[in-house]
Design a protein around this motif. Sequence first.
Motif, PDB file in Angstrom:
ATOM      1  N   THR A   1       1.023 -10.317   4.964  1.00 29.61           N
ATOM      2  CA  THR A   1       1.819  -9.549   5.054  1.00 29.61           C
ATOM      3  C   THR A   1       1.686  -8.170   4.595  1.00 29.61           C
ATOM      4  N   VAL A   2       1.416  -6.586   4.923  1.00 34.03           N
ATOM      5  CA  VAL A   2       1.145  -6.007   5.127  1.00 34.03           C
ATOM      6  C   VAL A   2       2.624  -4.987   4.641  1.00 34.03           C
ATOM      7  N   GLN A   3       2.486  -4.637   3.730  1.00 31.80           N
ATOM      8  CA  GLN A   3       4.037  -3.718   3.366  1.00 31.80           C
ATOM      9  C   GLN A   3       3.143  -2.781   2.774  1.00 31.80           C
ATOM     10  N   LEU A   4       4.080  -1.219   3.065  1.00 37.92           N
ATOM     11  CA  LEU A   4       4.057  -0.394   2.931  1.00 37.92           C
ATOM     12  C   LEU A   4       5.417   0.725   1.706  1.00 37.92           C
ATOM     13  N   LEU A   5       5.303   1.090   0.553  1.00 42.09           N
ATOM     14  CA  LEU A   5       5.576   2.356  -0.498  1.00 42.09           C
ATOM     15  C   LEU A   5       5.602   3.124  -0.068  1.00 42.09           C
ATOM     16  N   PRO A   6       6.875   3.573   0.670  1.00 40.81           N
ATOM     17  CA  PRO A   6       7.330   5.342   1.352  1.00 40.81           C
ATOM     18  C   PRO A   6       6.526   6.400   0.119  1.00 40.81           C
ATOM     19  N   ALA A   7       6.468   6.889   0.984  1.00 44.51           N
ATOM     20  CA  ALA A   7       4.963   8.340   0.308  1.00 44.51           C
ATOM     21  C   ALA A   7       6.435   8.499  -0.994  1.00 44.51           C
ATOM     22  N   ALA A   8       7.899   9.420  -0.679  1.00 48.17           N
ATOM     23  CA  ALA A   8       8.985   9.451  -1.917  1.00 48.17           C
ATOM     24  C   ALA A   8       8.775   8.940  -2.665  1.00 48.17           C
ATOM     25  N   ALA A   9       8.266   7.126  -2.795  1.00 48.08           N
ATOM     26  CA  ALA A   9       8.453   6.691  -3.554  1.00 48.08           C
ATOM     27  C   ALA A   9       7.957   6.556  -4.546  1.00 48.08           C
ATOM     28  N   SER A  10       7.727   7.787  -5.846  1.00 46.31           N
ATOM     29  CA  SER A  10       6.330   8.384  -6.238  1.00 46.31           C
ATOM     30  C   SER A  10       6.342   8.158  -7.857  1.00 46.31           C
TER      31      SER A  10
ATOM     32  N   ILE B 276       0.781  -1.039   0.259  1.00 51.95           N
ATOM     33  CA  ILE B 276       0.266   0.011   0.229  1.00 51.95           C
ATOM     34  C   ILE B 276       0.582   1.803   0.045  1.00 51.95           C
ATOM     35  N   TRP B 277       1.142   2.143  -0.956  1.00 53.00           N
ATOM     36  CA  TRP B 277       1.285   2.986  -0.990  1.00 53.00           C
ATOM     37  C   TRP B 277       0.878   3.951   0.661  1.00 53.00           C
ATOM     38  N   GLU B 278       2.212   4.552   1.361  1.00 52.45           N
ATOM     39  CA  GLU B 278       2.284   4.811   2.659  1.00 52.45           C
ATOM     40  C   GLU B 278       0.602   6.121   2.288  1.00 52.45           C
ATOM     41  N   SER B 279       1.068   7.600   1.438  1.00 45.72           N
ATOM     42  CA  SER B 279      -0.114   8.043   1.663  1.00 45.72           C
ATOM     43  C   SER B 279      -1.265   7.567   1.821  1.00 45.72           C
ATOM     44  N   ALA B 280      -1.760   6.526   1.141  1.00 51.83           N
ATOM     45  CA  ALA B 280      -2.866   6.273   1.581  1.00 51.83           C
ATOM     46  C   ALA B 280      -3.028   5.937   3.058  1.00 51.83           C
ATOM     47  N   VAL B 281      -2.452   5.290   3.663  1.00 52.86           N
ATOM     48  CA  VAL B 281      -2.481   5.010   4.621  1.00 52.86           C
ATOM     49  C   VAL B 281      -2.665   5.540   5.932  1.00 52.86           C
ATOM     50  N   ALA B 282      -1.270   7.584   5.518  1.00 53.10           N
ATOM     51  CA  ALA B 282      -1.141   8.068   6.499  1.00 53.10           C
ATOM     52  C   ALA B 282      -2.271   8.767   6.534  1.00 53.10           C
ATOM     53  N   SER B 283      -2.850   9.137   5.460  1.00 56.93           N
ATOM     54  CA  SER B 283      -3.864  10.031   5.039  1.00 56.93           C
ATOM     55  C   SER B 283      -5.485   9.729   6.017  1.00 56.93           C
ATOM     56  N   LEU B 284      -5.081   8.231   6.766  1.00 60.38           N
ATOM     57  CA  LEU B 284      -6.417   8.493   7.658  1.00 60.38           C
ATOM     58  C   LEU B 284      -6.504   8.968   9.262  1.00 60.38           C
ATOM     59  N   ILE B 285      -4.981   9.543   9.559  1.00 58.73           N
ATOM     60  CA  ILE B 285      -5.337  10.245  10.466  1.00 58.73           C
ATOM     61  C   ILE B 285      -6.089  11.808  10.681  1.00 58.73           C
ATOM     62  N   HIS B 286      -6.655  12.040   9.530  1.00 62.46           N
ATOM     63  CA  HIS B 286      -7.413  12.898   9.080  1.00 62.46           C
ATOM     64  C   HIS B 286      -8.757  12.930   9.035  1.00 62.46           C
TER      65      HIS B 286
END
Length: 292
Positions: free
Chosen positions: A204-213, A172-182
Motif C-alpha cells: 500500500t502506497v499513500q501520499l501525505l499531502p504537501a500542505a500537511a506540514s 510518503i510526503w507528497e513533496s518527496a514524490v513531486a520532486s521526481l519531475i525535476h
Amino acid sequence: MPAGGRPTVRSRRLGAALKRHRESAGLDQAAAAEAILKSITKVSRLESGHVSASALEVRTLLDRYGVDDADERSRLEALARSSNERGWWLDYQEIVRPGYADHITLESDATYIRSWEPALIPGLLQTPEYAEAIITSGPTFITADRAAELIKVRQERQKRLEAGDVHFTAIIWESAVASLIHEPQLGARQLRRLLESGARQNVTVQLLPAAASKVAGLSGPFVAFSFGVEPNVEAVSVRTVANTTVVESPEDLALYVNVFDQLRSEAMSPEESAGRMRGLLDETLQRMEEES
C-alpha cells in the motif's frame, strides 16, 4: 551466544517475549531457572538478549508459563532457532553498518512493515537509478564499487515484497514524490515503480499531502515492524544522518504507532495517491518530450 556478546535484534526480541510471558504468569526468574535447570544469571542474560535460548529451552519455559497459543509458541521457537543464523546481508558486512544490519534483520523477519518517509522514496520501493542517486549524494564520499554493492543490498531486500510474503505500507510526503519531475529520466522510472508496487496486493502506497506540514513534522523517517499474525508493532527502526537505531521499549513504540496513525489519517487514500502519481508521471513524460 550472539556474536561478540552483542545482543542481536532477534535475541532481544526473544528475550523480551519470554520475559513478558514470565511476568504474565506471575513467576520470578528463579522459577524460570528451575524449569530449564539453569542459573538465574542465565535467565537474566537470556531475557536481556545477551545469550540465546535453544528451541527446547523456549518450549520448556512456555510450558512453565502456561502459554498455549500454538502460533506464539511456533513463532518463538522459530526465533530461537534463527537467533544466531547467518543472514545474507553478512556477505556485505564491510559496507553494512551494525544499525543497518539490525534494520535488515527486522525487515527479513517481519510480517507487517510500515514506513514513513518525509523526504525520500522508501528503500524497498527504490529503482536502482534512484538508489544510486541517493547513495552517491550523501554526506560522505562513496566509491562507485561501494555504491554498486549498496544497490545490490537494496535489491536483495526488495525480494520479500516481490515474493508477496510481507505486508508493506508506505506513507510518503507528497513533496518527496513531486520532486521526481525535476529529473525526468530518473523520475519517470521511479514513478512507474511506485505505481507498479502500489498495485501489488501486499503493498500500500499513500501520499501525505504537501500542505500537511504540521503532521509531516511530527517525526523524521522511521519503519515499524510486526512479526506475528496480528500487526502489533514490536520494533521501530529510526534512520538519522549518522546511523540507524532500533527502538523496542513499549512506551516509545506506542508513540511511533500514534504518529503513524496520525500520518495515515491525514494521507490520501491509495487510489487518490495513485492518481496523483499518474498525474506526476504524465507531467514528467511531457517534460521529457519537451527536452528531447
